[in-house]
Design an enzyme around this catalytic site. Structure first.
Site, PDB file in Angstrom:
ATOM      1  N   LEU A  85       0.840  -1.196   0.000  1.00  0.00           N
ATOM      2  CA  LEU A  85       0.000   0.000   0.000  1.00  0.00           C
ATOM      3  C   LEU A  85       0.873   1.244   0.000  1.00  0.00           C
ATOM      4  O   LEU A  85       1.970   1.252   0.581  1.00  0.00           O
ATOM      5  CB  LEU A  85      -0.932  -0.023   1.213  1.00  0.00           C
ATOM      6  CG  LEU A  85      -1.873  -1.221   1.319  1.00  0.00           C
ATOM      7  CD1 LEU A  85      -2.886  -0.998   2.424  1.00  0.00           C
ATOM      8  CD2 LEU A  85      -2.580  -1.517   0.007  1.00  0.00           C
ATOM      9  N   GLY A 130       1.143  -5.222   1.223  1.00  0.00           N
ATOM     10  CA  GLY A 130       0.066  -5.258   0.225  1.00  0.00           C
ATOM     11  C   GLY A 130       0.458  -5.988  -1.047  1.00  0.00           C
ATOM     12  O   GLY A 130      -0.384  -6.597  -1.709  1.00  0.00           O
ATOM     13  N   ASN A 154       4.527  -7.706   6.514  1.00  0.00           N
ATOM     14  CA  ASN A 154       5.438  -7.101   7.505  1.00  0.00           C
ATOM     15  C   ASN A 154       4.831  -5.919   8.247  1.00  0.00           C
ATOM     16  O   ASN A 154       5.568  -5.103   8.812  1.00  0.00           O
ATOM     17  CB  ASN A 154       6.723  -6.659   6.799  1.00  0.00           C
ATOM     18  CG  ASN A 154       6.451  -5.570   5.759  1.00  0.00           C
ATOM     19  OD1 ASN A 154       5.517  -5.696   4.969  1.00  0.00           O
ATOM     20  ND2 ASN A 154       7.229  -4.503   5.753  1.00  0.00           N
ATOM     21  N   GLU A 155       3.519  -5.811   8.276  1.00  0.00           N
ATOM     22  CA  GLU A 155       2.862  -4.617   8.843  1.00  0.00           C
ATOM     23  C   GLU A 155       3.326  -4.260  10.255  1.00  0.00           C
ATOM     24  O   GLU A 155       3.499  -3.096  10.588  1.00  0.00           O
ATOM     25  CB  GLU A 155       1.334  -4.807   8.839  1.00  0.00           C
ATOM     26  CG  GLU A 155       0.687  -4.623   7.472  1.00  0.00           C
ATOM     27  CD  GLU A 155       0.806  -5.843   6.566  1.00  0.00           C
ATOM     28  OE1 GLU A 155       1.512  -6.809   6.936  1.00  0.00           O
ATOM     29  OE2 GLU A 155       0.223  -5.805   5.470  1.00  0.00           O
TER      30      GLU A 155
HETATM   31  C1  LIG Z   1      -6.678  -4.393  14.962  1.00  0.00           C
HETATM   32  C2  LIG Z   1      -6.773  -3.160  14.100  1.00  0.00           C
HETATM   33  C3  LIG Z   1      -6.770  -3.510  12.671  1.00  0.00           C
HETATM   34  C4  LIG Z   1      -6.913  -2.281  11.811  1.00  0.00           C
HETATM   35  C5  LIG Z   1      -5.885  -2.318  10.731  1.00  0.00           C
HETATM   36  C6  LIG Z   1      -6.166  -1.353   9.722  1.00  0.00           C
HETATM   37  C7  LIG Z   1      -5.243  -0.972   8.853  1.00  0.00           C
HETATM   38  C8  LIG Z   1      -3.813  -1.085   8.931  1.00  0.00           C
HETATM   39  C9  LIG Z   1      -3.316  -1.958   7.821  1.00  0.00           C
HETATM   40  C10 LIG Z   1      -2.522  -1.593   6.895  1.00  0.00           C
HETATM   41  C11 LIG Z   1      -1.973  -2.518   5.917  1.00  0.00           C
HETATM   42  C12 LIG Z   1      -0.904  -2.115   5.266  1.00  0.00           C
HETATM   43  C13 LIG Z   1      -0.286  -2.949   4.202  1.00  0.00           C
HETATM   44  C14 LIG Z   1       0.840  -2.265   3.485  1.00  0.00           C
HETATM   45  O1  LIG Z   1       1.106  -2.597   2.374  1.00  0.00           O
HETATM   46  S1  LIG Z   1       1.693  -0.977   4.298  1.00  0.00           S
HETATM   47  C15 LIG Z   1       3.109  -0.739   3.212  1.00  0.00           C
HETATM   48  C16 LIG Z   1       4.231  -1.637   3.652  1.00  0.00           C
HETATM   49  N1  LIG Z   1       5.307  -1.628   2.686  1.00  0.00           N
HETATM   50  C17 LIG Z   1       6.575  -1.784   3.053  1.00  0.00           C
HETATM   51  O2  LIG Z   1       6.922  -1.934   4.216  1.00  0.00           O
HETATM   52  C18 LIG Z   1       7.609  -1.732   1.953  1.00  0.00           C
HETATM   53  C19 LIG Z   1       8.410  -0.469   2.063  1.00  0.00           C
HETATM   54  N2  LIG Z   1       9.361  -0.363   0.975  1.00  0.00           N
HETATM   55  C20 LIG Z   1      10.497  -1.108   0.929  1.00  0.00           C
HETATM   56  O3  LIG Z   1      10.778  -1.948   1.744  1.00  0.00           O
HETATM   57  C21 LIG Z   1      11.407  -0.827  -0.245  1.00  0.00           C
HETATM   58  O4  LIG Z   1      10.996   0.380  -0.843  1.00  0.00           O
HETATM   59  C22 LIG Z   1      11.407  -1.934  -1.324  1.00  0.00           C
HETATM   60  C23 LIG Z   1      12.115  -3.176  -0.799  1.00  0.00           C
HETATM   61  C24 LIG Z   1       9.997  -2.248  -1.746  1.00  0.00           C
HETATM   62  C25 LIG Z   1      12.185  -1.393  -2.551  1.00  0.00           C
HETATM   63  O5  LIG Z   1      13.447  -0.938  -2.107  1.00  0.00           O
HETATM   64  P1  LIG Z   1      14.308   0.025  -3.057  1.00  0.00           P
HETATM   65  O6  LIG Z   1      15.604   0.253  -2.345  1.00  0.00           O
HETATM   66  O7  LIG Z   1      14.294  -0.497  -4.448  1.00  0.00           O
HETATM   67  O8  LIG Z   1      13.479   1.381  -3.093  1.00  0.00           O
HETATM   68  P2  LIG Z   1      13.415   2.501  -1.954  1.00  0.00           P
HETATM   69  O9  LIG Z   1      14.565   3.423  -2.123  1.00  0.00           O
HETATM   70  O10 LIG Z   1      13.189   1.883  -0.625  1.00  0.00           O
HETATM   71  O11 LIG Z   1      12.055   3.265  -2.325  1.00  0.00           O
HETATM   72  C26 LIG Z   1      12.000   4.073  -3.512  1.00  0.00           C
HETATM   73  C27 LIG Z   1      11.040   5.195  -3.213  1.00  0.00           C
HETATM   74  O12 LIG Z   1       9.728   4.639  -2.973  1.00  0.00           O
HETATM   75  C28 LIG Z   1       9.260   5.031  -1.699  1.00  0.00           C
HETATM   76  N3  LIG Z   1       8.460   3.924  -1.162  1.00  0.00           N
HETATM   77  C29 LIG Z   1       8.883   2.665  -0.923  1.00  0.00           C
HETATM   78  N4  LIG Z   1       7.864   1.909  -0.461  1.00  0.00           N
HETATM   79  C30 LIG Z   1       6.767   2.732  -0.411  1.00  0.00           C
HETATM   80  C31 LIG Z   1       5.402   2.551  -0.019  1.00  0.00           C
HETATM   81  N5  LIG Z   1       4.932   1.366   0.394  1.00  0.00           N
HETATM   82  N6  LIG Z   1       4.575   3.610  -0.096  1.00  0.00           N
HETATM   83  C32 LIG Z   1       5.027   4.820  -0.522  1.00  0.00           C
HETATM   84  N7  LIG Z   1       6.317   5.075  -0.917  1.00  0.00           N
HETATM   85  C33 LIG Z   1       7.148   4.010  -0.846  1.00  0.00           C
HETATM   86  C34 LIG Z   1      10.523   5.324  -0.890  1.00  0.00           C
HETATM   87  O13 LIG Z   1      10.213   6.160   0.191  1.00  0.00           O
HETATM   88  C35 LIG Z   1      11.376   5.964  -1.947  1.00  0.00           C
HETATM   89  O14 LIG Z   1      10.884   7.285  -2.114  1.00  0.00           O
HETATM   90  P3  LIG Z   1      11.886   8.476  -2.596  1.00  0.00           P
HETATM   91  O15 LIG Z   1      12.968   8.518  -1.551  1.00  0.00           O
HETATM   92  O16 LIG Z   1      12.384   8.021  -3.940  1.00  0.00           O
HETATM   93  O17 LIG Z   1      11.011   9.681  -2.628  1.00  0.00           O
END
Ligand SMILES: CCCCC/C=C\C/C=C/C=C/CC(=O)SCCNC(=O)CCNC(=O)[C@H](O)C(C)(C)COP(=O)(O)OP(=O)(O)OC[C@H]1O[C@@H](n2cnc3c(N)ncnc32)[C@H](O)[C@@H]1OP(=O)(O)O
Length: 279
Positions: A85, A130, A154-155
């Site tokens: 997400l 997600g 990994n939430e």
């Molecule tokens: C009992 C109560 C119950 C209620 C519950 C209700 C709701 C809560 C539930 C929520 C569920 C959530 C599910 C989700 O999906 S949350 C998102 C989790 N995602 C992650 O943890 C992944 C994060 N990202 C990474 O680990 C790395 O980016 C990745 C391995 C995917 C890629 O690494 P890479 O080195 O290639 O790239 P990066 O430099 O890290 O990232 C590039 C760029 O993109 C931005 N970014 C990365 N991930 C996200 C994201 N998920 N959303 C938005 N932006 C993201 C990162 O910040 C970089 O930005 P910039 O520096 O280029 O501007």
């Protein structure tokens, strides 16, 4: 989002006339009845509201076209299947936005989990949260054998909690005890670990992910559609109904949970950490 047709790929004839939207490429092969859907939301296919909306539109178009019986989901972005997400949709916004966003997340899961299509995830990159959920909605998961391509829900590492229908999808795939541990620890599995726990069905060299998906697809499509679809429905409808029966309550639960100051702070800190990691 508008569905746009692009020129057929070279030497392919009409059956490979690509279509799609800005963030979702669709490469249909009418001859085989298989379409490849590629997420194209660089840099990491974060599931923004736009991507979710476009994905649902493209999926619906394929489901309504009886030519297609199977869809392979994969990424057009190198090294990442989907970063899950879009965190920017869940912090610094207002309750109305959170509600709209969560409704789209629910919709994507509902459409994928009970889809009549054969869905195969060709996981050619990192697949956290997600992104992992999308792969879990598929009938079969193939992961590239690259230690950088971690997969899992990994939430908790972000200080948030996977909702019950994420949990149910994982339990339906790897069982209760493995899910209990994976969810609480926010485990991200290496390919070999993911295979061992049953999170993925096959781990293959990176350059064989798509070809493997195509051959597995042929095996699934050899089963009469109606019998397979009724069986899939029998297996999954109870899980889907749990969300359908309480969709609005689930949205309200998300909005109040994600709006908490403590949760907003966790998400902001996590986003900052992601950005620092590059520095
Ligand atoms: C009992 C109560 C119950 C209620 C519950 C209700 C709701 C809560 C539930 C929520 C569920 C959530 C599910 C989700 O999906 S949350 C998102 C989790 N995602 C992650 O943890 C992944 C994060 N990202 C990474 O680990 C790395 O980016 C990745 C391995 C995917 C890629 O690494 P890479 O080195 O290639 O790239 P990066 O430099 O890290 O990232 C590039 C760029 O993109 C931005 N970014 C990365 N991930 C996200 C994201 N998920 N959303 C938005 N932006 C993201 C990162 O910040 C970089 O930005 P910039 O520096 O280029 O501007």
């Amino acid at each position: 989002a508008t569905i746009r047709r692009t020129e057929p790929t070279a030497g392919s004839g009409d059956s490979a006339r690509r279509f799609g939207t800005q963030r979702v490429l669709v490469e249909p092969d009418a001859a085989s009845g298989v379409a490849v859907m590629k997420f194209k939301n660089p840099p990491v296919n974060s599931l923004s509201l736009e991507l979710l909306t476009e994905f649902i539109i493209s999926l619906e178009k394929l489901e309504n076209d009886k030519t297609f019986r199977g869809v392979i989901l994969t990424s057009d972005c190198p090294r990442v299947f989907s970063a899950g997400l879009d965190l920017t949709e869940m912090c610094g916004k207002n309750p109305a936005h959170y509600a709209e966003y969560w409704k789209a997340v629910q919709e994507l899961w509902l459409r994928l989990y009970l889809s009549n299509l054969v869905l195969i995830a060709a996981i050619n990159g990192a697949c956290p949260a997600g992104g992992c959920l999308i792969s879990l909605t598929c009938d079969y998961r193939i992961l590239a054998d690259n230690p950088k391509y971690l997969i899992g829900l990994n939430e908790t590492l972000l200080g948030i909690v996977a909702p019950f229908w994420f949990k149910d999808t994982l339990v339906n795939t790897i069982g209760h005890r493995a899910s209990e541990q994976a969810l609480q620890l926010g485990l991200l599995f290496l390919p070999a670990e993911a295979l061992q726990v049953g999170l993925v069905d096959q781990v293959v060299p990176e350059d064989q992910v798509l070809s493997t998906a195509l051959s597995v697809m042929a095996r699934w499509m050899a089963i009469p559609d109606h019998a397979r679809q009724l069986t899939k429905n029998m297996m999954r409808k109870t899980t889907v109904d749990r969300l359908v029966k309480q969709r609005d309550a689930d949205i309200q639960n998300f909005v109040s949970f994600i709006s908490r100051d403590s949760i907003q702070k966790s998400l902001q800190m996590y986003l900052e950490k992601l950005k620092q990691k590059k520095g």
